[in-house]
Design a protein around this motif. Structure first.
Motif, short mmCIF file in Angstrom:
data_model
loop_
_atom_site.label_atom_id
_atom_site.label_comp_id
_atom_site.label_asym_id
_atom_site.label_seq_id
_atom_site.Cartn_x
_atom_site.Cartn_y
_atom_site.Cartn_z
N CYS A 379 0.63 -1.19 -0.04
CA CYS A 379 0.03 -0.06 -0.11
C CYS A 379 0.81 1.31 -0.05
N LEU A 380 1.83 1.35 0.76
CA LEU A 380 2.83 2.54 0.85
C LEU A 380 3.53 2.71 -0.66
N LEU A 381 3.94 1.55 -1.17
CA LEU A 381 4.42 1.64 -2.60
C LEU A 381 3.43 2.18 -3.52
N PHE A 382 2.26 1.71 -3.50
CA PHE A 382 0.98 2.08 -4.25
C PHE A 382 0.89 3.63 -4.17
N THR A 383 0.76 4.11 -2.93
CA THR A 383 0.57 5.50 -2.66
C THR A 383 1.75 6.42 -3.15
N VAL A 384 2.83 5.97 -3.05
CA VAL A 384 4.04 6.92 -3.46
C VAL A 384 4.29 6.87 -5.02
N VAL A 386 1.44 6.53 -6.99
CA VAL A 386 0.53 7.23 -7.53
C VAL A 386 0.66 8.68 -7.26
N LEU A 387 1.42 8.95 -6.29
CA LEU A 387 1.74 10.66 -6.20
C LEU A 387 2.87 10.96 -7.18
N VAL A 388 3.76 10.01 -7.27
CA VAL A 388 4.83 10.56 -8.45
C VAL A 388 4.33 10.73 -9.81
N ILE A 389 3.47 9.74 -10.08
CA ILE A 389 2.77 9.88 -11.52
C ILE A 389 1.77 11.02 -11.78
N SER A 390 1.21 11.16 -10.32
CA SER A 390 0.12 12.09 -10.59
C SER A 390 0.79 13.82 -10.80
N VAL A 391 1.60 13.92 -10.08
CA VAL A 391 1.99 15.14 -9.71
C VAL A 391 3.27 15.46 -10.67
N PRO A 392 3.03 16.42 -11.46
CA PRO A 392 4.28 16.72 -12.32
C PRO A 392 5.62 17.56 -11.59
N SER A 393 5.19 17.95 -10.66
CA SER A 393 6.19 18.63 -9.81
C SER A 393 5.89 18.82 -8.18
N ILE A 394 6.72 18.24 -7.67
CA ILE A 394 6.54 18.26 -6.01
C ILE A 394 7.48 19.19 -5.49
N ARG A 395 8.11 19.76 -6.11
CA ARG A 395 9.12 20.72 -5.44
C ARG A 395 8.74 21.49 -4.16
N ASP A 396 7.63 22.21 -4.38
CA ASP A 396 6.89 22.91 -3.40
C ASP A 396 6.40 21.94 -2.12
N ILE A 397 6.02 20.92 -2.54
CA ILE A 397 5.52 19.93 -1.54
C ILE A 397 6.71 19.56 -1.00
N PHE A 398 7.85 19.11 -1.48
CA PHE A 398 9.00 18.87 -0.70
C PHE A 398 9.66 20.01 0.19
N GLY A 399 9.31 21.08 -0.38
CA GLY A 399 9.70 22.49 0.63
C GLY A 399 8.70 22.48 1.80
N ILE A 400 7.61 22.15 1.76
CA ILE A 400 6.76 22.30 3.00
C ILE A 400 7.26 21.11 3.75
N ILE A 401 7.39 19.78 3.28
CA ILE A 401 7.92 18.60 3.99
C ILE A 401 9.01 19.07 4.95
N GLY A 402 10.07 19.42 3.88
CA GLY A 402 11.44 19.71 4.49
C GLY A 402 11.30 20.97 5.69
N ALA A 403 10.55 21.64 5.47
CA ALA A 403 10.32 23.06 6.39
C ALA A 403 9.44 22.41 7.75
N THR A 404 8.76 21.48 7.65
CA THR A 404 8.12 20.90 8.70
C THR A 404 8.35 19.76 9.57
N SER A 405 8.49 18.72 8.79
CA SER A 405 9.17 17.36 9.25
C SER A 405 10.43 17.33 9.77
N ALA A 406 11.52 17.80 8.92
CA ALA A 406 12.86 17.92 9.25
C ALA A 406 12.96 18.57 10.57
#
Length: 470
Positions: A379-384, A386-406
Motif C-alpha cells: 500500500c505504501l509503494l502504491f501510494t508513493v 500514484v503521487l509520483v505519477i500524478s504530480v508533475p512537480s512536487i518541489r513545493d511539496i518537498f519544501g513544505i515537508i522539509g520545513a515541517t518534518s525535518a
C-alpha cells in the motif's frame, strides 16, 4: 522489525556478557526481575559495520544532487559553517533520542512519543515520520522517473525519446517498484538490508569520485561549441568563474532547509539500535557519529567540486548540468546509473519506519504478522507511485515537508521528549541538560517558522526556488 520494547538488559561491548551500564538508566519496573523482554523474537544480530552502512544510507539522499547549487548561493565558507552546524546538531539530537531510549527501555520513536505525551504523542510522532519518509521516497522515485528513461535511451543509442513504453518514466517506476523495491521491503529485519546499503553507498562514492574527476576536465565558462543544448553568456562577468566564499541572494534562504533535510535519519536510528549486536548507548552513538561524519565528508566534497566545476553555471540538479555539457558522456551515463541504483536501494530502508509508524497507530498490540507486513509495504509503494505519477512537480511539496518534518524530527521532538521522559530525580527541570534540550526544541520551532515564511514569500513573489531534498 516492528519494535515495541527493549530487552530487559543489554550486553557491554565484548565483555563476556557483563551487563552494560546502560541497564542502570532504565526505570525500575520490577526490581530484581531477570526475565528478558524482547522487541522482537530475535537478538540483535547486525554488526557494527553493517549498522554504519544502514544509518549512512538512511542519511544519504537525493539532496546530495543539489548541494553544489546550495554552495553557489552561500559561498564556500558560509556553506561549510552551515554544514558543520547541522551535522553537530544532528548528532546531539541522536544523543537525546538514545538517552530517552536508555532511560525508559523503549527503542521505537512512536513509543517515545507515547511515553512523553500519551497516545496523542505517539500519533503525532508516527504522522510526522510517515509524512517525511513518504516525501523522501517520492523524491527517490522521481529521480528514477526522470533519469532511468535517459539511461535506457543512451544504451539504445537514441538521441531523443521516441515514445516507446520502455522510455516512459511512469511505467518504469512501477516496474522498478515491483521488481526491486517491493521484494527488499518485504524482509522482516532491517539489518539484512545492510548489504544493499553498502552497495548503495558504493554507488554514491563512485558519483563523488566522478564529480572530482570532472572538475579537471571541464573548463569554465562553458563555451557554446562544447555542446548543443546549453546557451550561456560568452560575455560572462570577470568573476563568473571565481569561487565565492560568502554570498547572499534570493536562494540563500533555502540552503538550511536543504541541509537539514539531508541529515534527517532519526526515524531509522532506534530500529538500527535495536538490531545492533551487543547494543549499548555508547556503541550506537559511535555508529551515529561515524555515519554523520562520513556523510558530512561526502556532502562537502560533492558540493565543493561540483561548485568549482561550474561556478555560476551550476544547476539545482548537478547531474543535469553535466548532461547539458555532453549528453553522450560515458562517465556521466555511468554516474547516472550509479545514482539510480543508490536511490532505488535506499527506498526499502526508508519504508521500514513508515510501516512501523502505521503499525504503531493501527495495530499497536498485535504480534508480527506476514499478511500485515506485506499489505502495508504494498500500500505504501502504491501510494508513493500514484503521487509520483500524478504530480508533475512536487518541489513545493518537498519544501513544505522539509520545513515541517525535518525540524520536527531533528530538533523539536527529541528536545521535548528528553525534557518529559528523563526523570526529575535524575535531572531536575532546571538542570543544564534539560535547559539545553528545551532550547534545542525552541530552535526547531524558529527554524520551522523561518523556513515556512521563506517558502510562502517565494510563492507570493513567484521567484524560482532551489531544488534538492533528502
Amino acid at each position: 522489525m516492528e519494535l515495541q520494547k527493549i530487552n530487559g538488559h543489554s550486553r557491554d561491548d565484548g565483555f563476556d556478557g557483563v551487563e552494560a551500564m546502560e541497564h542502570d538508566e532504565f526505570l525500575p519496573h520490577k526490581t530484581g526481575a531477570k526475565k528478558e523482554i524482547h522487541f522482537t523474537d530475535f537478538e540483535g544480530k547486525t554488526s557494527f559495520g553493517m549498522s554504519v552502512f544502514n544509518l549512512s544510507n538512511a542519511i544519504m539522499g537525493s539532496g546530495i544532487l543539489g548541494l553544489a547549487f546550495a554552495m553557489s548561493n552561500t559561498g564556500i565558507i558560509l556553506f561549510l559553517i552551515l554544514l558543520v552546524c547541522i551535522a553537530i546538531l544532528s548528532a546531539y539530537s541522536i544523543h537525546l533520542l538514545l538517552k530517552c531510549a536508555g532511560v525508559v527501555g523503549i527503542r521505537a520513536y512512536e513509543q517515545l512519543g507515547n511515553r512523553a505525551f500519551g497516545n496523542p504523542g505517539k500519533v503525532l510522532a508516527a504522522c510526522i515520520i510517515t509524512v517525511h519518509n513518504i516525501g523522501a521516497m517520492s523524491s527517490y522515485l522521481f529521480i528514477v522517473k526522470s533519469e532511468l528513461p535517459l539511461v535506457i535511451q543512451a544504451f539504445l543509442g537514441k538521441h531523443e525519446n521516441t515514445g516507446e513504453w520502455f522510455l516512459e518514466g511512469n511505467y518504469l517506476i512501477i516496474i522498478v517498484s515491483l521488481a526491486i523495491i517491493l521484494p527488499l521491503a518485504l524482509m522482516k529485519q532491517l539489518g539484512y538490508l545492510g548489504y544493499t546499503s553498502g552497495f548503495s553507498l558504493s554507488c554514491m562514492v563512485f558519483f563523488l569520485i566522478s564529480v572530482i574527476y570532472k572538475k579537471f576536465n571541464i573548463s569554465c565558462p562553458i563555451q557554446e561549441e562544447d555542446h548543443h543544448n546549453l546557451t550561456l553568456n560568452k560575455t560572462a562577468p570577470e568573476d563568473f568563474c571565481e569561487a565565492k566564499f560568502f554570498t547572499v541572494n534570493s536562494q540563500t534562504a533555502y540552503t538550511i532547509p536543504i541541509l537539514a533535510f539531508a541529515f534527517v535519519c532519526h526515524p531509522e536510528v532506534l530500529p538500527i539500535y535495536t538490531e545492533l549486536r551487543n547494543a549499548t548507548k555508547k556503541r550506537m552513538q559511535t555508529v551515529a557519529n561515524i555515519s554523520i561524519l562520513a556523510m558530512f565528508a561526502m556532502y562537502l566534497l560533492t558540493a565543493l567540486f561540483g561548485y568549482l566545476t561550474f561556478y555560476g553555471n551550476v544547476e539545482p540538479e548537478l547531474l543535469h548540468t553535466y548532461s547539458r555539457v555532453d549528453p553522450l558522456d560515458v562517465l556521466v551515463l555511468c554516474v547516472r546509473l550509479a545514482v539510480l541504483v543508490a536511490v532505488t536501494l535506499t527506498v526499502p530502508v526508508v519504508l521500514f519506519p513508515i510501516r512501523r509508524a502505521v503499525l504503531q497507530i493501527l495495530f499497536p498490540d498485535k504480534p508480527f504478522h506476514w499478511g500485515r507486513h506485506i499489505a502495508i509495504a504494498f500500500c505504501l509503494l502504491f501510494t508513493v507511485n500514484v503521487l509520483v505519477i500524478s504530480v508533475p512537480s512536487i518541489r513545493d511539496i518537498f519544501g513544505i515537508i522539509g520545513a515541517t518534518s525535518a525540524p520536527s524530527l531533528i530538533f523539536i521532538l527529541p528536545g521535548i521528549f528528553y525534557v518529559r521522559i528523563v526523570p526529575e530525580d535524575q535531572e531536575p527541570l532546571r538542570s543544564r541538560p534539560k535547559i539545553q534540550a528545551a532550547c534545542f526544541a525552541v530552535l526547531g520551532f524558529i527554524f520551522m517558522i523561518m523556513s515556512i515564511s521563506f517558502i510562502i514569500t517565494d510563492w507570493v513573489t513567484g521567484e524560482s526556488r532551489s531544488g534538492g531534498g533528502h
